[in-house]
Write a protein that holds these residues in place. Structure first.
Motif, PDB file in Angstrom:
ATOM      1  N   LEU A  12       1.419   5.062  10.737  1.00 25.35           N
ATOM      2  CA  LEU A  12       0.768   3.752  10.693  1.00 25.35           C
ATOM      3  C   LEU A  12      -0.631   3.857  10.087  1.00 25.35           C
ATOM      4  CD1 LEU A  12       0.589   0.741  11.338  1.00 25.35           C
ATOM      5  CD2 LEU A  12      -0.115   1.376  13.662  1.00 25.35           C
ATOM      6  N   ARG A  13      -1.399   4.835  10.512  1.00 28.95           N
ATOM      7  CA  ARG A  13      -2.758   5.013   9.980  1.00 28.95           C
ATOM      8  C   ARG A  13      -2.744   5.273   8.474  1.00 28.95           C
ATOM      9  NH1 ARG A  13      -3.478   8.220  14.541  1.00 28.95           N
ATOM     10  NH2 ARG A  13      -3.612  10.067  13.241  1.00 28.95           N
ATOM     11  N   LEU A  14      -1.782   6.071   8.004  1.00 27.00           N
ATOM     12  CA  LEU A  14      -1.690   6.345   6.563  1.00 27.00           C
ATOM     13  C   LEU A  14      -1.378   5.078   5.779  1.00 27.00           C
ATOM     14  CD1 LEU A  14       0.216   9.738   6.556  1.00 27.00           C
ATOM     15  CD2 LEU A  14      -2.118   9.331   5.775  1.00 27.00           C
ATOM     16  N   PHE A  15      -0.438   4.288   6.268  1.00 26.08           N
ATOM     17  CA  PHE A  15      -0.094   3.049   5.570  1.00 26.08           C
ATOM     18  C   PHE A  15      -1.232   2.034   5.650  1.00 26.08           C
ATOM     19  CE2 PHE A  15       4.202   4.731   5.547  1.00 26.08           C
ATOM     20  CZ  PHE A  15       4.628   4.352   4.283  1.00 26.08           C
ATOM     21  N   GLU A  16      -1.935   1.994   6.772  1.00 25.51           N
ATOM     22  CA  GLU A  16      -3.099   1.102   6.869  1.00 25.51           C
ATOM     23  C   GLU A  16      -4.180   1.518   5.880  1.00 25.51           C
ATOM     24  OE1 GLU A  16      -2.889  -0.442  11.479  1.00 25.51           O
ATOM     25  OE2 GLU A  16      -3.929   1.454  11.065  1.00 25.51           O
ATOM     26  N   PRO A  40       7.088  -2.329  11.956  1.00 22.47           N
ATOM     27  CA  PRO A  40       7.401  -3.711  12.310  1.00 22.47           C
ATOM     28  C   PRO A  40       6.341  -4.743  11.936  1.00 22.47           C
ATOM     29  CG  PRO A  40       6.699  -2.508  14.247  1.00 22.47           C
ATOM     30  CD  PRO A  40       6.779  -1.509  13.119  1.00 22.47           C
ATOM     31  N   GLY A  41       5.133  -4.325  11.620  1.00 25.12           N
ATOM     32  CA  GLY A  41       4.068  -5.284  11.344  1.00 25.12           C
ATOM     33  C   GLY A  41       4.376  -6.191  10.160  1.00 25.12           C
ATOM     34  N   GLU A  42       3.975  -7.461  10.282  1.00 20.09           N
ATOM     35  CA  GLU A  42       4.235  -8.430   9.218  1.00 20.09           C
ATOM     36  C   GLU A  42       3.603  -7.996   7.897  1.00 20.09           C
ATOM     37  OE1 GLU A  42       3.646 -13.175   8.213  1.00 20.09           O
ATOM     38  OE2 GLU A  42       3.150 -12.442  10.205  1.00 20.09           O
ATOM     39  N   TRP A  43       2.366  -7.474   7.944  1.00 19.62           N
ATOM     40  CA  TRP A  43       1.702  -7.038   6.707  1.00 19.62           C
ATOM     41  C   TRP A  43       2.511  -5.945   6.024  1.00 19.62           C
ATOM     42  CZ3 TRP A  43       0.353  -2.030   5.863  1.00 19.62           C
ATOM     43  CH2 TRP A  43       0.290  -1.186   6.971  1.00 19.62           C
ATOM     44  N   PHE A  44       3.106  -5.033   6.813  1.00 17.87           N
ATOM     45  CA  PHE A  44       3.909  -3.952   6.239  1.00 17.87           C
ATOM     46  C   PHE A  44       5.183  -4.518   5.619  1.00 17.87           C
ATOM     47  CE2 PHE A  44       7.100  -0.643   6.217  1.00 17.87           C
ATOM     48  CZ  PHE A  44       6.397   0.442   5.720  1.00 17.87           C
ATOM     49  N   GLN A  45       5.889  -5.344   6.356  1.00 16.60           N
ATOM     50  CA  GLN A  45       7.136  -5.914   5.865  1.00 16.60           C
ATOM     51  C   GLN A  45       6.910  -6.747   4.601  1.00 16.60           C
ATOM     52  OE1 GLN A  45      10.294  -5.240   6.989  1.00 16.60           O
ATOM     53  NE2 GLN A  45       9.246  -3.709   8.237  1.00 16.60           N
ATOM     54  N   ASN A  46       5.771  -7.419   4.501  1.00 14.26           N
ATOM     55  CA  ASN A  46       5.452  -8.197   3.298  1.00 14.26           C
ATOM     56  C   ASN A  46       5.223  -7.304   2.078  1.00 14.26           C
ATOM     57  OD1 ASN A  46       5.656 -10.636   4.623  1.00 14.26           O
ATOM     58  ND2 ASN A  46       3.484 -10.772   5.058  1.00 14.26           N
ATOM     59  N   CYS A  47       4.897  -6.060   2.299  1.00 13.34           N
ATOM     60  CA  CYS A  47       4.655  -5.123   1.199  1.00 13.34           C
ATOM     61  C   CYS A  47       5.925  -4.419   0.722  1.00 13.34           C
ATOM     62  CB  CYS A  47       3.633  -4.067   1.619  1.00 13.34           C
ATOM     63  SG  CYS A  47       1.991  -4.727   1.883  1.00 13.34           S
TER      64      CYS A  47
END
Length: 72
Positions: A12-16, A40-47
């Protein structure tokens, strides 16, 4: 044995970090990542542009078959 919650937090930290760098550069930089992460985060799924699962592969099986390769 690795601690899966620690591993997930590191992913998660790497993707953030990648998200924050691209955001800070206002779209002037693109990062292409090939990974099995599906956060699962919306920002991740949108990417996410492609989910290569359930038989959908980066290299289609028909290409492998046409060129005498193996999917094994």
């Amino acid at each position: 044995m690795p601690n899966s919650s620690v591993d997930r937090e590191a992913v998660l930290r790497l993707f953030e970090l990648m998200r924050d760098v691209v955001t800070d550069l206002r779209g002037g930089f693109q990062i292409i990542v090939s990974d099995h992460a599906n956060l699962p985060g919306e920002w991740f799924q949108n990417c996410v542009r492609y989910k290569r699962r359930d038989g959908e592969a980066l290299i289609p099986q028909v290409w492998i078959d046409e060129h005498g390769g193996s999917s094994d």
